[in-house]
Write a protein that holds these residues in place. Structure first.
Motif, PDB file in Angstrom:
ATOM      1  N   ASN A 191       0.832  -1.212   0.000  1.00  0.00           N
ATOM      2  CA  ASN A 191       0.000   0.000   0.000  1.00  0.00           C
ATOM      3  C   ASN A 191       0.863   1.257   0.000  1.00  0.00           C
ATOM      4  OD1 ASN A 191      -2.614  -1.253   0.113  1.00  0.00           O
ATOM      5  ND2 ASN A 191      -2.114  -1.856   2.208  1.00  0.00           N
ATOM      6  N   GLY A 192       1.939   1.220  -0.771  1.00  0.00           N
ATOM      7  CA  GLY A 192       2.803   2.386  -0.878  1.00  0.00           C
ATOM      8  C   GLY A 192       3.988   2.372   0.069  1.00  0.00           C
ATOM      9  N   GLU A 193       4.166   1.295   0.833  1.00  0.00           N
ATOM     10  CA  GLU A 193       5.276   1.242   1.785  1.00  0.00           C
ATOM     11  C   GLU A 193       6.640   1.288   1.083  1.00  0.00           C
ATOM     12  OE1 GLU A 193       1.816  -0.841   3.804  1.00  0.00           O
ATOM     13  OE2 GLU A 193       2.753  -1.020   1.847  1.00  0.00           O
ATOM     14  N   MET A 194       6.760   0.584  -0.037  1.00  0.00           N
ATOM     15  CA  MET A 194       8.040   0.580  -0.746  1.00  0.00           C
ATOM     16  C   MET A 194       8.340   1.963  -1.308  1.00  0.00           C
ATOM     17  SD  MET A 194       9.428  -2.016  -3.648  1.00  0.00           S
ATOM     18  CE  MET A 194      11.013  -1.785  -4.441  1.00  0.00           C
ATOM     19  N   ARG A 195       7.353   2.593  -1.887  1.00  0.00           N
ATOM     20  CA  ARG A 195       7.545   3.935  -2.436  1.00  0.00           C
ATOM     21  C   ARG A 195       7.933   4.920  -1.328  1.00  0.00           C
ATOM     22  NH1 ARG A 195       2.928   4.940  -5.614  1.00  0.00           N
ATOM     23  NH2 ARG A 195       3.970   3.688  -7.171  1.00  0.00           N
ATOM     24  N   GLU A 196       7.314   4.768  -0.162  1.00  0.00           N
ATOM     25  CA  GLU A 196       7.632   5.641   0.973  1.00  0.00           C
ATOM     26  C   GLU A 196       9.071   5.422   1.446  1.00  0.00           C
ATOM     27  OE1 GLU A 196       7.701   8.441   3.815  1.00  0.00           O
ATOM     28  OE2 GLU A 196       6.165   8.218   2.280  1.00  0.00           O
ATOM     29  N   LYS A 197       9.494   4.167   1.525  1.00  0.00           N
ATOM     30  CA  LYS A 197      10.868   3.872   1.940  1.00  0.00           C
ATOM     31  C   LYS A 197      11.863   4.397   0.900  1.00  0.00           C
ATOM     32  CE  LYS A 197      13.745   2.065   4.869  1.00  0.00           C
ATOM     33  NZ  LYS A 197      13.876   2.617   6.222  1.00  0.00           N
ATOM     34  N   GLU A 198      11.547   4.249  -0.382  1.00  0.00           N
ATOM     35  CA  GLU A 198      12.395   4.815  -1.426  1.00  0.00           C
ATOM     36  C   GLU A 198      12.518   6.327  -1.242  1.00  0.00           C
ATOM     37  OE1 GLU A 198      10.358   3.460  -4.967  1.00  0.00           O
ATOM     38  OE2 GLU A 198      11.741   1.775  -5.212  1.00  0.00           O
ATOM     39  N   ALA A 199      11.404   6.978  -0.990  1.00  0.00           N
ATOM     40  CA  ALA A 199      11.413   8.437  -0.806  1.00  0.00           C
ATOM     41  C   ALA A 199      12.283   8.834   0.388  1.00  0.00           C
ATOM     42  CB  ALA A 199       9.988   8.952  -0.625  1.00  0.00           C
ATOM     43  N   GLN A 200      12.192   8.083   1.478  1.00  0.00           N
ATOM     44  CA  GLN A 200      13.017   8.369   2.657  1.00  0.00           C
ATOM     45  C   GLN A 200      14.509   8.251   2.328  1.00  0.00           C
ATOM     46  OE1 GLN A 200      11.749   5.595   5.672  1.00  0.00           O
ATOM     47  NE2 GLN A 200       9.713   6.510   5.839  1.00  0.00           N
ATOM     48  N   LEU A 201      14.874   7.186   1.609  1.00  0.00           N
ATOM     49  CA  LEU A 201      16.283   6.972   1.265  1.00  0.00           C
ATOM     50  C   LEU A 201      16.775   8.019   0.268  1.00  0.00           C
ATOM     51  CD1 LEU A 201      16.238   3.089   1.057  1.00  0.00           C
ATOM     52  CD2 LEU A 201      17.463   4.480   2.760  1.00  0.00           C
ATOM     53  N   ILE A 202      15.933   8.381  -0.684  1.00  0.00           N
ATOM     54  CA  ILE A 202      16.292   9.400  -1.665  1.00  0.00           C
ATOM     55  C   ILE A 202      16.569  10.729  -0.952  1.00  0.00           C
ATOM     56  CG2 ILE A 202      15.287  10.838  -3.493  1.00  0.00           C
ATOM     57  CD1 ILE A 202      14.054   8.173  -4.580  1.00  0.00           C
ATOM     58  N   LYS A 203      15.733  11.061   0.007  1.00  0.00           N
ATOM     59  CA  LYS A 203      15.930  12.297   0.761  1.00  0.00           C
ATOM     60  C   LYS A 203      17.180  12.203   1.637  1.00  0.00           C
ATOM     61  CE  LYS A 203      13.683  15.549   3.823  1.00  0.00           C
ATOM     62  NZ  LYS A 203      12.504  15.881   4.615  1.00  0.00           N
ATOM     63  N   LYS A 204      17.327  11.097   2.366  1.00  0.00           N
ATOM     64  CA  LYS A 204      18.460  10.922   3.284  1.00  0.00           C
ATOM     65  C   LYS A 204      19.800  10.996   2.557  1.00  0.00           C
ATOM     66  CE  LYS A 204      20.363   7.687   6.671  1.00  0.00           C
ATOM     67  NZ  LYS A 204      20.124   6.433   7.411  1.00  0.00           N
ATOM     68  N   PHE A 205      19.868  10.436   1.356  1.00  0.00           N
ATOM     69  CA  PHE A 205      21.130  10.393   0.625  1.00  0.00           C
ATOM     70  C   PHE A 205      21.194  11.443  -0.494  1.00  0.00           C
ATOM     71  CE2 PHE A 205      20.946   6.354   2.813  1.00  0.00           C
ATOM     72  CZ  PHE A 205      22.235   6.261   3.325  1.00  0.00           C
ATOM     73  N   ASN A 206      20.266  12.398  -0.458  1.00  0.00           N
ATOM     74  CA  ASN A 206      20.277  13.555  -1.358  1.00  0.00           C
ATOM     75  C   ASN A 206      20.353  13.140  -2.833  1.00  0.00           C
ATOM     76  OD1 ASN A 206      20.157  16.304  -1.864  1.00  0.00           O
ATOM     77  ND2 ASN A 206      22.382  16.510  -1.907  1.00  0.00           N
ATOM     78  N   LEU A 207      19.415  12.282  -3.231  1.00  0.00           N
ATOM     79  CA  LEU A 207      19.379  11.765  -4.596  1.00  0.00           C
ATOM     80  C   LEU A 207      18.259  12.431  -5.394  1.00  0.00           C
ATOM     81  CD1 LEU A 207      19.813   8.043  -3.586  1.00  0.00           C
ATOM     82  CD2 LEU A 207      21.507   9.434  -4.789  1.00  0.00           C
TER      83      LEU A 207
END
Length: 139
Positions: free
Chosen positions: A113-129
């Motif tokens: 229910n969007g959990e993977m997309r949310e985790k991707e977004a968190q990692l993208i933000k954390k690692f400035n991608l």
């Protein structure tokens, strides 16, 4: 730890990939970079889909001391998507790696229910991608 098997001429800096792995798991990961022909063969053999793709993940059986799994990334897609979205080859590689790693960790965007997309977004933000992974997977 990442065990890198680069079967192409593409040059990748794995520092960010190493940091992402360290933040999510203590298990080893096999990382293969290959061409679109071999990617198509792997996809056909293991998923019965006769076409190339950008990234594939193969989780290993969860046993003590076993690696988490294998991630296979197509150098063709890394180069093409980097051009298409206007960012570096290293950034595109990391974006595809994140996607593959999350699959190894049990995330599945096809059924969640969007959990993977949310985790991707968190990692993208954390690692400035670049945000392009989120944009292109929202459709």
């Amino acid at each position: 730890m990442i065990e890198l098997d680069n079967r192409t001429l593409i040059k990748i800096n794995t520092d960010t990939v190493d940091a992402i792995v360290d933040s999510l798991t203590k298990k080893d990961i096999e990382l293969i970079i290959t061409n679109s022909h071999e990617m198509r063969e792997i996809n056909k053999t293991h998923r019965n889909i006769d076409k190339d793709t950008d990234v594939l993940s193969f989780p290993y059986e969860d046993m003590p001391m076993s690696p988490l799994g294998s991630i296979v990334i197509s150098s063709f897609y890394v180069e093409e998507k980097a051009k298409e979205f206007g960012h570096t080859i290293d950034d595109e590689f990391v974006l595809l790696f994140i996607h593959g790693l999350l699959h190894l960790l049990g995330y599945d965007h096809e059924v969640d229910n969007g959990e993977m997309r949310e985790k991707e977004a968190q990692l993208i933000k954390k690692f400035n991608l670049p945000q392009s992974l989120i944009v292109r997977t929202e459709g």
